[in-house]
Scaffold this active site. Sequence first.
Site, PDB file in Angstrom:
ATOM      1  N   ASN A  42       0.829  -1.199   0.000  1.00 53.38           N
ATOM      2  CA  ASN A  42       0.000   0.000   0.000  1.00 53.38           C
ATOM      3  C   ASN A  42       0.866   1.253   0.000  1.00 53.38           C
ATOM      4  OD1 ASN A  42       0.562  -0.930   2.664  1.00 53.38           O
ATOM      5  ND2 ASN A  42      -1.120   0.236   3.522  1.00 53.38           N
ATOM      6  N   ILE A  43       0.312   2.298  -0.621  1.00 51.90           N
ATOM      7  CA  ILE A  43       0.993   3.594  -0.734  1.00 51.90           C
ATOM      8  C   ILE A  43      -0.018   4.658  -0.319  1.00 51.90           C
ATOM      9  CG2 ILE A  43       2.164   5.212  -2.285  1.00 51.90           C
ATOM     10  CD1 ILE A  43       2.782   2.767  -4.115  1.00 51.90           C
ATOM     11  N   GLU A  44       0.289   5.360   0.765  1.00 50.77           N
ATOM     12  CA  GLU A  44      -0.664   6.341   1.296  1.00 50.77           C
ATOM     13  C   GLU A  44      -0.261   7.761   0.919  1.00 50.77           C
ATOM     14  OE1 GLU A  44      -1.070   5.468   5.492  1.00 50.77           O
ATOM     15  OE2 GLU A  44      -2.232   3.652   5.033  1.00 50.77           O
ATOM     16  N   CYS A  53      -4.270   0.583  -2.375  1.00 56.00           N
ATOM     17  CA  CYS A  53      -4.036  -0.682  -1.654  1.00 56.00           C
ATOM     18  C   CYS A  53      -2.933  -1.510  -2.320  1.00 56.00           C
ATOM     19  CB  CYS A  53      -5.293  -1.528  -1.661  1.00 56.00           C
ATOM     20  SG  CYS A  53      -6.666  -0.840  -0.747  1.00 56.00           S
ATOM     21  N   GLU A  55      -3.016  -4.587  -3.135  1.00 55.43           N
ATOM     22  CA  GLU A  55      -3.527  -5.476  -4.192  1.00 55.43           C
ATOM     23  C   GLU A  55      -3.589  -4.753  -5.532  1.00 55.43           C
ATOM     24  OE1 GLU A  55      -4.705  -4.908  -1.205  1.00 55.43           O
ATOM     25  OE2 GLU A  55      -5.859  -6.587  -0.400  1.00 55.43           O
ATOM     26  N   CYS A  86     -10.260  -5.047   0.091  1.00 55.05           N
ATOM     27  CA  CYS A  86     -11.361  -4.078   0.214  1.00 55.05           C
ATOM     28  C   CYS A  86     -12.291  -4.181  -0.999  1.00 55.05           C
ATOM     29  CB  CYS A  86     -10.799  -2.662   0.344  1.00 55.05           C
ATOM     30  SG  CYS A  86     -10.314  -1.932  -1.221  1.00 55.05           S
ATOM     31  N   CYS A  89     -10.782  -3.181  -4.464  1.00 55.27           N
ATOM     32  CA  CYS A  89      -9.861  -4.199  -4.995  1.00 55.27           C
ATOM     33  C   CYS A  89     -10.634  -5.423  -5.476  1.00 55.27           C
ATOM     34  CB  CYS A  89      -8.839  -4.600  -3.940  1.00 55.27           C
ATOM     35  SG  CYS A  89      -7.672  -3.276  -3.584  1.00 55.27           S
TER      36      CYS A  89
HETATM   37  N1  THU Z   1      -5.228  -1.643   2.553  1.00 59.24           N
HETATM   38  C1  THU Z   1      -4.640  -2.437   1.628  1.00 59.24           C
HETATM   39  O1  THU Z   1      -3.551  -2.149   1.141  1.00 59.24           O
HETATM   40  N2  THU Z   1      -5.285  -3.570   1.273  1.00 59.24           N
HETATM   41  C2  THU Z   1      -6.453  -4.015   1.829  1.00 59.24           C
HETATM   42  O2  THU Z   1      -6.935  -5.057   1.443  1.00 59.24           O
HETATM   43  C3  THU Z   1      -7.106  -3.224   2.877  1.00 59.24           C
HETATM   44  C4  THU Z   1      -6.524  -1.888   3.138  1.00 59.24           C
HETATM   45  C5  THU Z   1      -4.500  -0.430   2.986  1.00 59.24           C
HETATM   46  C6  THU Z   1      -5.074   0.887   2.546  1.00 59.24           C
HETATM   47  C7  THU Z   1      -4.545   1.807   3.622  1.00 59.24           C
HETATM   48  O3  THU Z   1      -3.228   2.223   3.281  1.00 59.24           O
HETATM   49  C8  THU Z   1      -4.450   0.946   4.861  1.00 59.24           C
HETATM   50  O4  THU Z   1      -4.482  -0.396   4.406  1.00 59.24           O
HETATM   51  C9  THU Z   1      -5.549   1.165   5.860  1.00 59.24           C
HETATM   52  O5  THU Z   1      -6.788   1.085   5.271  1.00 59.24           O
END
Ligand code: THU
Length: 134
Positions: A42-44, A53, A55, A86, A89
């Site tokens: 994941n990259i925020e 996310c 995925e 999520c 995804c």
């Molecule tokens: N996130 C994912 O990368 N994959 C998932 O299946 C659920 C959520 C990440 C998004 C965000 O950076 C962090 O988890 C919290 O929601």
Amino acid sequence: MATRQIFLVLKKIRNSAIAPYSKFRVGSVLKTANGKLYSGHNIESSSYGLTICAERVALFKALSEGERKFSEIHILADSGDFCPPCGACRQLLMDFAPEIRIVLYNQNGDKKYFRISDLLPEAFTPAQLSGVPK
Ligand code: THU
């Protein structure tokens, strides 16, 4: 690659996640039908809604390299429990990999297997678009 090894790769990828806001790190490994692996974490963003996310990062990397057939996606998060993908995804996996096997891991490396049709029943699919009158 055996799932034991994939679990080790997942831990490395998850540890590279860019998640300074949620502190919730996620790693994924997408396997193509030919056995090639694409990783994602994941990259925020400071503008939280722009976050992507793990995925989708793996899927978009693979799609942009020309891959079109996928067999498995493996997912490991920081949480104590299994981390299911999520809704966004799930939709993309349904669009691009309707037969994909989803493998969730917990911290011990235990696994849970799903089909995308289990996680997204009665899905909207590209087939629905073909019913649009011209
Ligand atoms: N996130 C994912 O990368 N994959 C998932 O299946 C659920 C959520 C990440 C998004 C965000 O950076 C962090 O988890 C919290 O929601």
